[in-house]
Scaffold this motif. Structure first.
Motif, mmCIF file in Angstrom:
data_model
loop_
_atom_site.group_PDB
_atom_site.id
_atom_site.type_symbol
_atom_site.label_atom_id
_atom_site.label_comp_id
_atom_site.label_asym_id
_atom_site.label_seq_id
_atom_site.Cartn_x
_atom_site.Cartn_y
_atom_site.Cartn_z
ATOM 1 N N PHE A 141 -5.556 4.840 -7.057
ATOM 2 C CA PHE A 141 -4.928 4.447 -8.322
ATOM 3 C C PHE A 141 -5.947 3.990 -9.369
ATOM 4 C CE2 PHE A 141 -1.433 3.968 -5.248
ATOM 5 C CZ PHE A 141 -0.492 4.781 -5.870
ATOM 6 N N ASP A 142 -7.209 4.279 -9.132
ATOM 7 C CA ASP A 142 -8.271 4.045 -10.110
ATOM 8 C C ASP A 142 -8.301 2.596 -10.578
ATOM 9 O OD1 ASP A 142 -10.435 4.782 -11.667
ATOM 10 O OD2 ASP A 142 -9.186 5.253 -13.422
ATOM 11 N N LEU A 143 -8.214 1.672 -9.642
ATOM 12 C CA LEU A 143 -8.269 0.257 -9.992
ATOM 13 C C LEU A 143 -9.705 -0.177 -10.238
ATOM 14 C CD1 LEU A 143 -5.704 -1.257 -7.444
ATOM 15 C CD2 LEU A 143 -5.318 -0.522 -9.810
ATOM 16 N N GLN A 144 -9.871 -1.087 -11.192
ATOM 17 C CA GLN A 144 -11.185 -1.614 -11.546
ATOM 18 C C GLN A 144 -11.130 -3.148 -11.512
ATOM 19 O OE1 GLN A 144 -13.690 0.582 -12.120
ATOM 20 N NE2 GLN A 144 -12.282 2.324 -11.905
ATOM 21 N N ASN A 145 -12.286 -3.764 -11.320
ATOM 22 C CA ASN A 145 -12.390 -5.222 -11.364
ATOM 23 C C ASN A 145 -11.339 -5.882 -10.463
ATOM 24 O OD1 ASN A 145 -13.301 -7.768 -12.141
ATOM 25 N ND2 ASN A 145 -12.015 -7.826 -13.979
ATOM 26 N N LEU A 171 0.820 -1.219 0.000
ATOM 27 C CA LEU A 171 0.000 0.000 0.000
ATOM 28 C C LEU A 171 0.852 1.266 0.000
ATOM 29 C CD1 LEU A 171 -2.785 -1.022 2.567
ATOM 30 C CD2 LEU A 171 -2.707 -1.394 0.088
ATOM 31 N N ASP A 172 2.025 1.172 -0.571
ATOM 32 C CA ASP A 172 2.896 2.345 -0.696
ATOM 33 C C ASP A 172 2.228 3.352 -1.634
ATOM 34 O OD1 ASP A 172 4.862 4.214 -1.241
ATOM 35 O OD2 ASP A 172 6.466 2.739 -1.392
ATOM 36 N N PRO A 173 2.012 4.594 -1.202
ATOM 37 C CA PRO A 173 1.313 5.572 -2.047
ATOM 38 C C PRO A 173 2.180 6.119 -3.184
ATOM 39 C CG PRO A 173 2.001 6.606 -0.002
ATOM 40 C CD PRO A 173 2.314 5.142 0.135
ATOM 41 N N LYS A 174 3.489 5.847 -3.153
ATOM 42 C CA LYS A 174 4.392 6.398 -4.175
ATOM 43 C C LYS A 174 4.697 5.332 -5.225
ATOM 44 C CE LYS A 174 6.529 9.528 -0.831
ATOM 45 N NZ LYS A 174 7.794 9.932 -0.168
ATOM 46 N N GLN A 175 3.651 4.853 -5.889
ATOM 47 C CA GLN A 175 3.821 3.772 -6.860
ATOM 48 C C GLN A 175 3.064 4.057 -8.146
ATOM 49 O OE1 GLN A 175 2.555 0.220 -4.771
ATOM 50 N NE2 GLN A 175 4.528 -0.031 -3.777
ATOM 51 N N ASN A 176 3.081 5.297 -8.587
ATOM 52 C CA ASN A 176 2.304 5.673 -9.768
ATOM 53 C C ASN A 176 2.690 4.871 -11.010
ATOM 54 O OD1 ASN A 176 0.685 7.671 -8.523
ATOM 55 N ND2 ASN A 176 2.387 9.107 -8.585
ATOM 56 N N LYS A 177 4.001 4.759 -11.285
ATOM 57 C CA LYS A 177 4.436 4.037 -12.476
ATOM 58 C C LYS A 177 4.109 2.552 -12.364
ATOM 59 C CE LYS A 177 8.087 7.144 -14.060
ATOM 60 N NZ LYS A 177 9.521 7.284 -14.403
ATOM 61 N N LEU A 178 4.348 1.997 -11.192
ATOM 62 C CA LEU A 178 4.028 0.579 -10.989
ATOM 63 C C LEU A 178 2.564 0.317 -11.241
ATOM 64 C CD1 LEU A 178 4.555 -2.319 -10.024
ATOM 65 C CD2 LEU A 178 4.252 -1.488 -7.669
ATOM 66 N N LEU A 179 1.690 1.113 -10.647
ATOM 67 C CA LEU A 179 0.249 0.884 -10.801
ATOM 68 C C LEU A 179 -0.223 1.152 -12.222
ATOM 69 C CD1 LEU A 179 -1.771 -0.104 -8.628
ATOM 70 C CD2 LEU A 179 0.432 0.636 -7.730
ATOM 71 N N SER A 180 0.434 2.069 -12.924
ATOM 72 C CA SER A 180 0.101 2.296 -14.327
ATOM 73 C C SER A 180 0.371 1.033 -15.143
ATOM 74 C CB SER A 180 0.922 3.466 -14.884
ATOM 75 O OG SER A 180 0.692 3.629 -16.261
ATOM 76 N N HIS A 181 1.498 0.388 -14.872
ATOM 77 C CA HIS A 181 1.826 -0.862 -15.567
ATOM 78 C C HIS A 181 0.882 -1.988 -15.133
ATOM 79 C CE1 HIS A 181 5.363 0.288 -17.838
ATOM 80 N NE2 HIS A 181 5.879 0.874 -16.773
ATOM 81 N N ILE A 182 0.527 -2.006 -13.872
ATOM 82 C CA ILE A 182 -0.390 -3.047 -13.383
ATOM 83 C C ILE A 182 -1.741 -2.939 -14.086
ATOM 84 C CG2 ILE A 182 -1.754 -3.757 -11.377
ATOM 85 C CD1 ILE A 182 1.034 -4.820 -11.203
ATOM 86 N N ARG A 183 -2.240 -1.716 -14.231
ATOM 87 C CA ARG A 183 -3.525 -1.534 -14.935
ATOM 88 C C ARG A 183 -3.403 -1.973 -16.385
ATOM 89 N NH1 ARG A 183 -3.472 3.426 -12.053
ATOM 90 N NH2 ARG A 183 -2.802 4.498 -13.954
ATOM 91 N N GLU A 184 -2.289 -1.633 -17.017
ATOM 92 C CA GLU A 184 -2.073 -2.051 -18.408
ATOM 93 C C GLU A 184 -2.042 -3.564 -18.516
ATOM 94 O OE1 GLU A 184 1.358 -1.708 -21.917
ATOM 95 O OE2 GLU A 184 1.578 -0.604 -20.038
ATOM 96 N N LEU A 185 -1.337 -4.211 -17.588
ATOM 97 C CA LEU A 185 -1.245 -5.668 -17.581
ATOM 98 C C LEU A 185 -2.627 -6.287 -17.403
ATOM 99 C CD1 LEU A 185 1.018 -7.978 -17.440
ATOM 100 C CD2 LEU A 185 0.628 -7.917 -14.973
ATOM 101 N N GLN A 186 -3.384 -5.773 -16.459
ATOM 102 C CA GLN A 186 -4.727 -6.285 -16.196
ATOM 103 C C GLN A 186 -5.639 -6.111 -17.405
ATOM 104 O OE1 GLN A 186 -6.843 -4.104 -13.207
ATOM 105 N NE2 GLN A 186 -8.501 -5.590 -13.049
#
Length: 278
Positions: free
Chosen positions: A210-214, A160-175
């Motif tokens: 991080f605007d996660l869906q599903n 739950l590190d809040p400084k993970q913008n790039k990581l979460l961007s890639h995670i959304r792309e992967l998903q």
């Protein structure tokens, strides 16, 4: 995932990575760069075989052999319509892989591993571990190729590190690429314990931030993070694990190196990693 770099030593694990990369390229309408790296031997000169002469002949022979193997590989596995470039480069393996990835503006590296033994080397200084540590690109390690359509559940262990913008961007792309459900997993250990009443709120805020869906929210309490991740992945029969890494400590941004080694040594599913720079 339009441009995929696949380092290839022509082992079975490398072939599995190539087969999986072909599916990604087909779905993304992308292209593949097949790379074979030949490390020059370091020999002391003798009166009979001067080192420069030996190395030149060695590199030429290895290049010819690699090009022949490339043709056989493409003939057996490649699909029509997928653009495949082949490269044979001489130099240190890890540095060469990262250099070629940067020069060709690749956006994903797909590498094979042999499983328990391969992943043990992966995490104690092998070329794959070094690529993961220093690459600015996502790296996908494959033990066995599988159908893309089977990847519907991705486990994402998080601190739950809040400084993970790039990581979460890639995670959304992967998903989105796999049209998969994301399973957030927070592991509490005796050394890192959060109050149960706070866990769900914290994870919901994280997902919203991080605007996660599903996605699903999951927490586990255990003495060891690795056991919890493995048990949870097996419990929901997930198809992939996505993990953030740290550039200075290899696979240790979210977890200790030995813990991550334990996870990947005991899991057959693909492991996706992204190195978070300082």
């Amino acid at each position: 995932m339009k441009k995929i770099l696949v380092p290839c030593d022509f082992s079975d694990s490398a072939i599995q990575a190539f087969k999986f990369a072909l599916q990604i390229a087909k779905q993304s309408k992308g292209e593949i760069i097949l790379l074979h790296v030949v490390e020059p031997p370091f020999l002391r000169g003798t009166m009979l075989v001067p080192p420069l002469y030996f190395e030149e002949n060695f590199l030429n022979d290895m290049t010819v052999s690699a090009e022949k193997n490339f043709e056989e590989l493409k003939s057996k596995w490649a699909n029509e319509g997928i653009k495949i470039h082949t490269l044979v480069e001489h130099g240190p393996t890890t540095k060469t892989i990262n250099r070629i990835a940067e020069e060709n503006k690749a956006d994903l590296i797909v590498m094979g591993t042999q499983g328990a033994t391969g992943f043990k080397e992966f995490l104690v200084g092998s070329n794959t571990e070094k690529v993961v540590r220093f690459s600015s690109l996502p790296v996908l390690a494959i033990r066995k190729s599988l159908e893309l359509s089977r990847i519907k559940n991705i486990v994402f262990p998080t601190t739950l590190d809040p400084k993970q913008n790039k990581l979460l961007s890639h995670i959304r792309e992967l998903q989105n690429f796999f049209s998969a459900k994301l399973h957030l997993l927070l592991v509490n250990t005796p050394h890192n314990m959060k109050r149960t009443s706070d866990e769900k709120v914290m994870m919901e805020e994280y997902a919203k931030e991080f605007d996660l869906q599903n996605y699903t929210i999951n927490t586990r309490n255990d003495f060891y993070e690795s056991d919890s991740i493995i048990n949870f992945t097996n419990e929901i029969q997930a198809d992939m694990i996505a993990m953030g890494t740290h550039s200075r400590k290899g696979l240790a941004h979210l977890f200790s190196g030995s813990m991550t080694e334990d996870v990947v040594n005991r899991m057959d599913c693909p492991i996706w990693t992204y190195s978070i720079k300082d």
